[in-house]
Scaffold this motif. Structure first.
Motif, mmCIF file in Angstrom:
data_model
loop_
_atom_site.group_PDB
_atom_site.id
_atom_site.type_symbol
_atom_site.label_atom_id
_atom_site.label_comp_id
_atom_site.label_asym_id
_atom_site.label_seq_id
_atom_site.Cartn_x
_atom_site.Cartn_y
_atom_site.Cartn_z
ATOM 1 N N TRP A 76 32.493 32.835 29.753
ATOM 2 C CA TRP A 76 32.075 31.532 29.225
ATOM 3 C C TRP A 76 31.707 31.669 27.747
ATOM 4 N N GLY A 77 31.839 30.566 27.018
ATOM 5 C CA GLY A 77 31.321 30.523 25.649
ATOM 6 C C GLY A 77 32.287 30.990 24.576
ATOM 7 N N HIS A 78 33.560 31.165 24.917
ATOM 8 C CA HIS A 78 34.553 31.621 23.943
ATOM 9 C C HIS A 78 35.672 30.620 23.711
ATOM 10 N N TYR A 80 37.828 29.697 26.035
ATOM 11 C CA TYR A 80 39.015 30.015 26.852
ATOM 12 C C TYR A 80 39.427 28.842 27.750
ATOM 13 N N ALA A 81 38.442 28.141 28.343
ATOM 14 C CA ALA A 81 38.791 27.022 29.239
ATOM 15 C C ALA A 81 39.452 25.899 28.445
ATOM 16 N N THR A 82 38.918 25.652 27.241
ATOM 17 C CA THR A 82 39.508 24.614 26.391
ATOM 18 C C THR A 82 40.939 24.998 26.007
ATOM 19 N N GLU A 83 41.134 26.247 25.635
ATOM 20 C CA GLU A 83 42.473 26.696 25.232
ATOM 21 C C GLU A 83 43.451 26.607 26.415
ATOM 22 N N ALA A 108 26.514 16.691 36.975
ATOM 23 C CA ALA A 108 25.589 17.658 36.356
ATOM 24 C C ALA A 108 26.326 18.807 35.663
ATOM 25 N N ASN A 109 27.633 18.857 35.799
ATOM 26 C CA ASN A 109 28.395 20.003 35.257
ATOM 27 C C ASN A 109 28.733 19.762 33.774
ATOM 28 N N GLN A 110 27.705 19.878 32.948
ATOM 29 C CA GLN A 110 27.856 19.538 31.527
ATOM 30 C C GLN A 110 28.887 20.416 30.819
HETATM 31 C C1 COA Z 1 33.527 24.850 33.233
HETATM 32 C C2 COA Z 1 33.689 26.175 32.511
HETATM 33 C C3 COA Z 1 35.097 26.700 32.682
HETATM 34 C C4 COA Z 1 33.367 25.943 31.016
HETATM 35 O O1 COA Z 1 33.288 27.182 30.374
HETATM 36 P P1 COA Z 1 32.943 27.214 28.808
HETATM 37 O O2 COA Z 1 32.886 28.612 28.387
HETATM 38 O O3 COA Z 1 31.762 26.340 28.546
HETATM 39 O O4 COA Z 1 34.188 26.448 28.164
HETATM 40 P P2 COA Z 1 35.191 27.006 27.076
HETATM 41 O O5 COA Z 1 35.837 28.237 27.571
HETATM 42 O O6 COA Z 1 36.042 25.896 26.654
HETATM 43 O O7 COA Z 1 34.201 27.431 25.901
HETATM 44 C C5 COA Z 1 33.504 26.445 25.182
HETATM 45 C C6 COA Z 1 32.280 27.083 24.590
HETATM 46 O O8 COA Z 1 32.676 28.189 23.797
HETATM 47 C C7 COA Z 1 32.337 27.938 22.422
HETATM 48 N N1 COA Z 1 33.492 28.402 21.626
HETATM 49 C C8 COA Z 1 33.535 29.589 20.986
HETATM 50 N N2 COA Z 1 34.727 29.723 20.393
HETATM 51 C C9 COA Z 1 35.455 28.607 20.677
HETATM 52 C C10 COA Z 1 36.738 28.183 20.337
HETATM 53 N N3 COA Z 1 37.551 28.916 19.593
HETATM 54 N N4 COA Z 1 37.184 26.990 20.816
HETATM 55 C C11 COA Z 1 36.391 26.212 21.571
HETATM 56 N N5 COA Z 1 35.115 26.585 21.934
HETATM 57 C C12 COA Z 1 34.669 27.778 21.482
HETATM 58 C C13 COA Z 1 32.094 26.451 22.316
HETATM 59 O O9 COA Z 1 31.151 26.191 21.305
HETATM 60 C C14 COA Z 1 31.541 26.135 23.689
HETATM 61 O O10 COA Z 1 30.205 26.472 23.790
HETATM 62 P P3 COA Z 1 29.093 25.315 23.935
HETATM 63 O O11 COA Z 1 29.556 24.394 25.028
HETATM 64 O O12 COA Z 1 27.873 26.087 24.262
HETATM 65 O O13 COA Z 1 29.098 24.647 22.620
HETATM 66 C C15 COA Z 1 32.695 27.230 33.088
HETATM 67 O O14 COA Z 1 31.382 26.762 32.892
HETATM 68 C C16 COA Z 1 32.925 27.502 34.558
HETATM 69 O O15 COA Z 1 33.810 28.249 34.950
HETATM 70 N N6 COA Z 1 32.086 26.887 35.439
HETATM 71 C C17 COA Z 1 32.196 27.088 36.864
HETATM 72 C C18 COA Z 1 33.464 26.432 37.415
HETATM 73 C C19 COA Z 1 33.554 24.961 37.059
HETATM 74 O O16 COA Z 1 32.552 24.273 36.991
HETATM 75 N N7 COA Z 1 34.789 24.501 36.855
HETATM 76 C C20 COA Z 1 35.040 23.116 36.556
HETATM 77 C C21 COA Z 1 35.076 22.305 37.775
HETATM 78 S S1 COA Z 1 35.313 20.577 37.391
#
Ligand code: COA
Length: 147
Positions: A76-78, A80-83, A108-110
């Motif tokens: 999380w936090g990189h 990767y999910a967005t990409e 609640a899944n912000q």
């Molecule tokens: C939902 C989930 C995939 C999100 O993971 P995530 O790491 O927050 O999302 P991303 O991979 O897109 O990363 C975004 C975060 O990385 C940061 N980031 C760092 N480099 C980045 C980049 N190059 N591009 C975008 N974001 C970047 C962003 O600032 C963001 O952090 P912030 O939200 O604290 O500001 C994860 O929380 C998860 O697996 N949860 C459990 C399963 C789940 O809930 N799935 C969804 C069901 S609907």
């Protein structure tokens, strides 16, 4: 199976034992052969480390295709999910006649809501998925964010 090992993951993802994981893989293979799309592993570009799962899932009960993302807690936090989500949206609209894509997210899944918003999805309706209330986010094929 690697995805269900952290409490933050298991709030959303079921921790599968070996037979259930095999069943899930068979289901994924059926979905790929029936529709031409399905779920995929998300791997780190360098090193090929397993980061999570994403892709497109057709829901018969809703008649809709969802773009999904799940990452291992240590990934999380990189971004990767967005990409991965953005790649799936582009691939889905480019290759299939999908009028729109959804993401069904518990209110609640912000973190997941932020991924959806970064990809341009907006709330469409409230619904229930496997007994849990969800907000259905959606992105129209014709939306500028889909291009
Ligand atoms: C939902 C989930 C995939 C999100 O993971 P995530 O790491 O927050 O999302 P991303 O991979 O897109 O990363 C975004 C975060 O990385 C940061 N980031 C760092 N480099 C980045 C980049 N190059 N591009 C975008 N974001 C970047 C962003 O600032 C963001 O952090 P912030 O939200 O604290 O500001 C994860 O929380 C998860 O697996 N949860 C459990 C399963 C789940 O809930 N799935 C969804 C069901 S609907």
């Amino acid at each position: 199976m690697a995805l269900g090992s952290d409490p933050d993951e298991t709030r959303i993802v079921i921790n599968l034992d070996h037979p259930s994981a095999e069943e899930r893989i068979c289901l994924a293979q059926r979905e790929w052969s029936q529709r031409g799309y399905g779920m995929m592993a998300i791997l780190e570009r360098d090193g090929r480390r397993f980061l999570g799962r994403g892709g497109l899932k057709y829901w018969t009960r809703f008649g809709e295709t969802e773009v999904g993302w799940v990452l291992r807690r240590d990934a999380w936090g990189h971004g990767y999910a967005t990409e991965a989500g953005r790649a799936c949206v582009e691939w889905g609209f480019a290759n299939f006649t999908l009028p729109y894509l959804t993401a069904m997210i518990q209110p609640a899944n912000q973190r997941s809501i932020r991924v959806a918003e970064r990809l341009g999805l907006a709330p469409l309706r409230r619904d229930v998925l496997d007994g849990d209330p969800v907000i259905v986010y959606a992105l129209e094929r014709t939306s500028p964010a889909a291009e």
